[in-house]
Design a protein around this motif. Structure first.
Motif, short mmCIF file in Angstrom:
data_model
loop_
_atom_site.label_atom_id
_atom_site.label_comp_id
_atom_site.label_asym_id
_atom_site.label_seq_id
_atom_site.Cartn_x
_atom_site.Cartn_y
_atom_site.Cartn_z
N UNK A 58 5.70 8.01 12.14
CA UNK A 58 4.29 7.90 11.79
C UNK A 58 3.82 9.28 11.34
N UNK A 59 3.21 9.37 10.17
CA UNK A 59 2.73 10.65 9.69
C UNK A 59 1.58 11.14 10.56
N UNK A 60 1.36 12.44 10.56
CA UNK A 60 0.28 13.03 11.36
C UNK A 60 -1.07 12.46 10.94
N UNK A 61 -1.26 12.27 9.64
CA UNK A 61 -2.53 11.74 9.14
C UNK A 61 -2.77 10.33 9.66
N UNK A 62 -1.74 9.47 9.59
CA UNK A 62 -1.90 8.09 10.06
C UNK A 62 -2.09 8.05 11.57
N UNK A 63 -1.35 8.89 12.29
CA UNK A 63 -1.48 8.92 13.75
C UNK A 63 -2.91 9.32 14.16
N UNK A 64 -3.46 10.34 13.48
CA UNK A 64 -4.83 10.77 13.79
C UNK A 64 -5.84 9.67 13.48
N UNK A 65 -5.63 8.97 12.36
CA UNK A 65 -6.55 7.90 11.99
C UNK A 65 -6.53 6.77 13.01
N UNK A 66 -5.34 6.42 13.49
CA UNK A 66 -5.23 5.36 14.49
C UNK A 66 -5.87 5.79 15.80
N UNK A 73 11.79 4.33 4.99
CA UNK A 73 11.36 5.02 6.21
C UNK A 73 9.96 5.61 6.04
N UNK A 74 9.65 6.05 4.83
CA UNK A 74 8.31 6.54 4.57
C UNK A 74 7.27 5.46 4.74
N UNK A 75 7.57 4.26 4.27
CA UNK A 75 6.64 3.15 4.44
C UNK A 75 6.51 2.77 5.91
N UNK A 76 7.62 2.76 6.62
CA UNK A 76 7.56 2.44 8.04
C UNK A 76 6.75 3.48 8.81
N UNK A 77 6.74 4.71 8.32
CA UNK A 77 5.98 5.78 8.97
C UNK A 77 4.51 5.77 8.57
N UNK A 78 4.15 4.88 7.65
CA UNK A 78 2.76 4.81 7.22
C UNK A 78 2.35 5.95 6.32
N UNK A 79 3.32 6.57 5.62
CA UNK A 79 2.99 7.69 4.74
C UNK A 79 2.14 7.22 3.57
N UNK A 80 1.16 8.02 3.22
CA UNK A 80 0.29 7.70 2.09
C UNK A 80 0.88 8.27 0.80
N UNK A 81 0.53 7.63 -0.32
CA UNK A 81 0.91 8.15 -1.62
C UNK A 81 2.36 7.99 -1.99
N UNK A 82 3.07 7.07 -1.36
CA UNK A 82 4.46 6.85 -1.74
C UNK A 82 4.54 6.24 -3.14
N UNK A 83 5.49 6.69 -3.98
CA UNK A 83 5.59 6.14 -5.34
C UNK A 83 6.05 4.69 -5.29
N UNK A 84 5.47 3.83 -6.14
CA UNK A 84 5.87 2.42 -6.14
C UNK A 84 7.29 2.22 -6.67
N UNK A 85 7.76 3.16 -7.51
CA UNK A 85 9.12 3.07 -8.02
C UNK A 85 9.64 4.47 -8.29
#
Length: 340
Positions: free
Chosen positions: A38-46, A315-327
């Motif tokens: 979980x990214x720090x940004x997502x963890x703080x938001x939760x 793994x980035x999606x599972x971590x809730x990272x923002x701004x991941x490229x769609x492709x």
């Protein structure tokens, strides 16, 4: 309101926490259970949403929210015999394994053809994995969307033909085919054929399109096309067909090294010298290319990096990272050896 009424009044649900935090329910669950990815940004938001909503999950609620399986699936939509004999899949598997090293995440390798997808989806719906990598999809395979409907994060290896909006990682197959054609033209060859990969896969379509573009630039005819699957046997059949149709052909771009093995076999059997009579370019730069007779000029794609990037994206999606490229499109390059 009585004390009993207060006790019965439902509190905020995990869905409300996820909505306020702008993340998925699975990300909220991972924060609640103090799990990684979980990214720090997502963890703080939760955590902020939990505080604002006064959400206080007990252990039972944590279980209902769904704990992580700490496992992902690598699903190959091919028969087992082909998977075990093709260096491409071994390279992808090495890359996936390397990216998971030290992360305490298990990998499940699953082989499934479309007719077996019902059993596969039923298994994956049981919560055995946190996400899936899909490789070697054919045609308009509904599997990515079926898994998406389950809420299972998915990343596809190769551009999916019928699954718009699904994240994917691929090699630049069009440019690879274009560079192969340009190289053969630069050698002065004027009757250039191609043995394509399966037309129901993006890799087959894109490499063919690149080859056609290269011949179009040189104003050469692009009529000598034969299709193969990714086996030496199909390469041999396709090469024999091309020679029967055009005995004067002097070059061929073969859409995979494993197909080129069969094509070379037929050229030798027909008495055609490589590269003097027929120049040959493959695709992949697998071990088969460097050990062929003669060693094969080929378009290199970094298959292991493809596997690593697929895994990184999931793994980035599972971590809730923002701004991941769609492709993501990985580069290819021409490797020159003796065959062309």
């Amino acid at each position: 309101m009585t004390e009993i009424d207060r006790q019965r009044r439902p509190g905020p649900r995990i869905e409300e926490v996820a909505r306020l935090a702008g993340v998925s329910k699975s990300t909220v669950s991972r924060v609640i259970n103090d799990e990684p990815y979980v990214s720090a940004k997502s963890r703080d938001a939760v955590q902020d949403a939990i505080t604002r909503l006064r959400y206080s999950p007990n252990q039972a609620a944590r279980t209902l929210a769904g704990n992580r399986a700490n496992a992902i699936a690598l699903i190959v939509s091919e028969q087992g015999s082909r998977v075990l004999g093709d260096p491409f899949f071994a390279g992808v598997l090495r890359g996936v394994h390397a990216e998971l090293a030290g992360r305490h995440v298990q990998l499940l390798l699953m082989l499934s053809r479309p007719q077996d997808h019902d059993d596969l989806v039923t298994y994956l719906a049981g919560g055995h994995v946190d996400g899936a990598l899909l490789v070697s999809l054919h045609g308009d395979d509904p599997l990515p969307h079926r898994l998406h409907e389950l809420g299972l994060p998915v990343v596809v290896g190769g551009r999916p033909l019928g699954s718009a909006g699904v994240p994917f990682v691929d090699s630049d197959n069009f440019t690879g085919g274009l560079e192969a054609a340009r190289h053969l033209v630069s050698l002065g060859r004027g009757r250039i054929a191609t043995v394509t990969g399966p037309r129901d896969m993006a890799a087959g379509q894109d490499r063919l399109s690149g080859w056609r573009r290269g011949l179009g630039e040189a104003r050469l005819p692009a009529d000598l096309v034969a299709e193969a699957d990714f086996t030496p046997e199909s390469g041999a059949t396709a090469m024999a067909d091309l020679l029967d149709r055009a005995p004067d052909l002097d070059a061929v771009f073969v859409a995979a090294d494993i197909i080129a093995v069969g094509a070379l076999r037929v050229l030798h059997a027909r008495g055609r010298r490589v590269p003097q009579d027929v120049a040959v370019v493959g695709f992949d730069d697998s071990l088969l290319a460097s050990t062929a007779t003669p060693p094969l000029t080929t378009v290199r794609q970094d298959v292991e990096q493809l596997g690593r990037t697929l895994t990184w994206r999931l793994l980035g999606e599972l971590a809730g990272e923002a701004g991941l490229p769609p492709s993501l499109l990985l580069p290819t390059s021409l490797v020159r050896r003796a065959s062309a």
